[in-house]
Design an enzyme around this catalytic site. Sequence first.
Site, PDB file in Angstrom:
ATOM      1  CB  SER A   1      -0.955   0.004   1.177  1.00 28.02           C
ATOM      2  OG  SER A   1      -0.269  -0.197   2.394  1.00 28.02           O
TER       3      SER A   1
ATOM      4  CG  HIS B   1      -3.613  -0.677  -2.502  1.00 31.31           C
ATOM      5  ND1 HIS B   1      -4.143   0.598  -2.416  1.00 31.31           N
ATOM      6  CD2 HIS B   1      -3.324  -1.054  -1.229  1.00 31.31           C
ATOM      7  CE1 HIS B   1      -4.148   0.971  -1.151  1.00 31.31           C
ATOM      8  NE2 HIS B   1      -3.654  -0.013  -0.409  1.00 31.31           N
TER       9      HIS B   1
ATOM     10  CE  LYS C   1      -7.572   1.178   0.581  1.00 31.42           C
ATOM     11  NZ  LYS C   1      -6.982   0.230   1.503  1.00 31.42           N
TER      12      LYS C   1
HETATM   13  C1  LIG Z   1      -6.938   0.099   2.938  1.00 37.69           C
HETATM   14  C2  LIG Z   1      -6.361  -1.224   3.230  1.00 37.69           C
HETATM   15  C3  LIG Z   1      -6.986  -2.120   4.098  1.00 37.69           C
HETATM   16  C4  LIG Z   1      -8.168  -1.722   4.939  1.00 37.69           C
HETATM   17  O1  LIG Z   1      -9.308  -1.597   4.191  1.00 37.69           O
HETATM   18  P1  LIG Z   1     -10.484  -0.649   4.729  1.00 37.69           P
HETATM   19  O2  LIG Z   1     -11.671  -1.114   3.985  1.00 37.69           O
HETATM   20  O3  LIG Z   1     -10.072   0.732   4.398  1.00 37.69           O
HETATM   21  O4  LIG Z   1     -10.590  -0.905   6.203  1.00 37.69           O
HETATM   22  C5  LIG Z   1      -6.458  -3.383   4.234  1.00 37.69           C
HETATM   23  N1  LIG Z   1      -5.355  -3.753   3.571  1.00 37.69           N
HETATM   24  C6  LIG Z   1      -4.706  -2.907   2.754  1.00 37.69           C
HETATM   25  C7  LIG Z   1      -3.484  -3.377   2.045  1.00 37.69           C
HETATM   26  C8  LIG Z   1      -5.181  -1.615   2.573  1.00 37.69           C
HETATM   27  O5  LIG Z   1      -4.522  -0.763   1.802  1.00 37.69           O
END
Ligand SMILES: *Cc1c(COP(=O)(O)O)cnc(C)c1O
Length: 394
Positions: free
Chosen positions: A181, A209, A241
């Site tokens: 991330s 991602h 995302k």
């Molecule tokens: C954003 C993210 C999460 C958490 O997801 P949310 O739905 O925002 O709680 C988990 N793992 C990774 C790699 C992330 O980037």
Amino acid sequence: MTDSLTSFLASKLAERKEAHLYRRRLCLDSPQGPEVSEGGRRLVNFCSNDYLSPAAHPKLQEAFSQAASQYGFGSGASHLVCGHSAPHQQLEEALAAFTGRARALVFSSGYSANLGVITSFLGRADAIFEDRLNHASLIDGGLLSGAAFERFKHNDVGDLTARLAKSTARYKLVAVDGVFSMDGDRAPLVELAELSRAHNAWLMVDDAHGFGVLGPNGGGSTESAGLTAQDVPIYMGTLGKALGCAGAFIAGSEDLIECLIQLARSYIYTTALPPALAAATCAALALVQQEPERRQRLRGHIAHFTAGAKARNLSLAPSQTAIQPLILGDNARALAWQQALAARGFWVGAIRPPTVPVGSARLRITLTAGHSRSQIESLLDALAELAHSEAPWI
Ligand SMILES: *Cc1c(COP(=O)(O)O)cnc(C)c1O
């Protein structure tokens, strides 16, 4: 408030400020998108994870309002009590079909999905193997599970092999980010799948991602690596995302999902997402499938940005995804660059410890399908100007 609490809070805050680690929130008065507005100020947004730019798409709004008129707003309870409704069910079925898995289970967030899987499946007799740069939610899940915790060197298959070979744990889970991330690089999933199979370990990929973005159909890191549900039995994707909504899901076999419904405390003891949100997410998933040009456009932007950075001697971290980090090292330096960019009308996040290792503070630049070429060119020019202005002490 007691005196000791008052002084505890004040010292915590002072510590963070002192170390240039204090976080502030920007309060937007516009929809999420390539350009946002904050207190009337327009900013070109290079820090959102809305990679395919559906967050403010009219089709999602339409699906949301239509479902809201049919189902109202609140879900009323957790899924196991009486909060599970037809839009949630449809979303799960659509996600299972899209990821080529038997079932999918929607969680309220990616954080709770990761916690749910790891704490349901592992206990003290077991071991979890995590890449050092894994997302905080995978790390926290591992810690909470009580399993032996092995953190292997970033993307180092040799280090993982040695650790797996030594382990005498009852069950072994290998968990990685598909796309890291804060670095944007990708896990070597083909090798990890082979290794996990050889050591009878279960492979879990957090594709927050990659889902929607990578692979010919947007099926994510696993689709792009040509891996099947047998290779990666536990697949996690987020819905906040590339899909521009909120929530997350786990996809896997029938029994995997049933086990989570029975055991995952972060699934069981929390209120279901609003049904209208599930309906909007279904519309987002359809959009991602029906408009592959969004992925193509993003790929074009990534190629353009990395080539433009090279031409300007900007040393980006090696990444071929929408996450393009410019590592600056020092916390204060990362903040100074963030502020200088904001003064020029660009919003880029300065990412500091503990989100990234100490000494590797960075600008995390993210590109989205909705950006224009000229916005990207202007950002490159601004970055080159900042690099030039501090050149003597680089
Ligand atoms: C954003 C993210 C999460 C958490 O997801 P949310 O739905 O925002 O709680 C988990 N793992 C990774 C790699 C992330 O980037």
